[in-house]
Scaffold this active site. Sequence first.
Site, PDB file in Angstrom:
ATOM      1  CB  SER A  95      -0.961  -0.053   1.187  1.00  0.00           C
ATOM      2  OG  SER A  95      -2.026   0.843   1.016  1.00  0.00           O
ATOM      3  CG  HIS A  98      -5.811  -2.615   0.428  1.00  0.00           C
ATOM      4  ND1 HIS A  98      -5.043  -2.156  -0.622  1.00  0.00           N
ATOM      5  CD2 HIS A  98      -5.282  -2.047   1.541  1.00  0.00           C
ATOM      6  CE1 HIS A  98      -4.113  -1.349  -0.175  1.00  0.00           C
ATOM      7  NE2 HIS A  98      -4.221  -1.271   1.153  1.00  0.00           N
ATOM      8  CG  ASP A 158      -6.882  -2.963  -3.418  1.00  0.00           C
ATOM      9  OD1 ASP A 158      -7.419  -1.919  -3.012  1.00  0.00           O
ATOM     10  OD2 ASP A 158      -5.691  -3.222  -3.199  1.00  0.00           O
TER      11      ASP A 158
END
Length: 323
Positions: free
Chosen positions: A167, A291, A261
């Site tokens: 991320s 995610h 995601d």
Amino acid sequence: MTLTTEALAAHDDVDPEIRRFVVALNHGYGQFSDFAALSLPERRAAAEIVRAPWRAGGPVMAKTVTAELAGCRARFHYPQRSDTPQPALLYIHGGGWTMFSIDTHDRLMREYAARAGVVVVGIDYSLSPEVRYPVALDEIVAAYQALRDDAGDFGIAPAAIAIGGDSAGGNLAVATSLRLRDAGERPPAAMLLNYGAFDPAPTASYARYDGPAYMLTVAEMDGFWRDYAGDPATLVDPLVAPLRADLTGLPPSFLAVPECDILADANRAMAARLGSAGVPVELRLYAGATHSFLEAVSVSSLASAAFDEAARWLAATLRRALA
């Protein structure tokens, strides 16, 4: 919003084992009354508690050392004892530049160490919005340089140090490689990128996978970008949004992309742009994954398979760097 298993069952595109993880995290955050209204320090403390069960267990290291690296708290995981310098991965945790730590990501790092047979080093960089770009990036560049320059002290082979993250950590990994390249220094030997945040522009996957059933919401991600960048004009800086950068000369890259995601499209675009820039790149798209799905490895065969694929690639790439 606290999701129940029944409510999430309607989202049948999510892998059932990943669904257990998503429900458990939502339930965990739901134990805190009005989580969104908590102060940021309180939200960070709550996140450490909620994620504690998911960092427990997993591989046992031959040695783990928590120390300081370029002014940041760092943790070194050594999967085996060795008299010769070992390949390494500098791993940068996610959390929207505002949350999480080397503690929340401890199991994730140990999984890579054990499966790839490399030393994994994580660092606690400074979080936003208390500091903003480029403070965290400056710290990670300095940490990489210290790890490389003092590699012998850490039992690490300086020519075989990869960088990676998930991320926001994936964003910082690419930005670090760009910063090193632009300074005339050799970039890391490889980039391992898990569901990275590479550009703030909305895409089709934003609309398709918004909502707590998929772990990361558009509103959360927009807030993360604001907290990190500060001035909206900074969002076009290629070191903030590396999908906009010239990617020539970056190291071989592996992208683990969960299908479900909001960031999926940006990750596909990053893989395509890396390939167009002449960078060897492998993209793995994981159907049914959301995610943060790698953190579900204790209950998810899909997450375990994703670790295995990335570890095989990482070990092979770093072996070539040593040759």
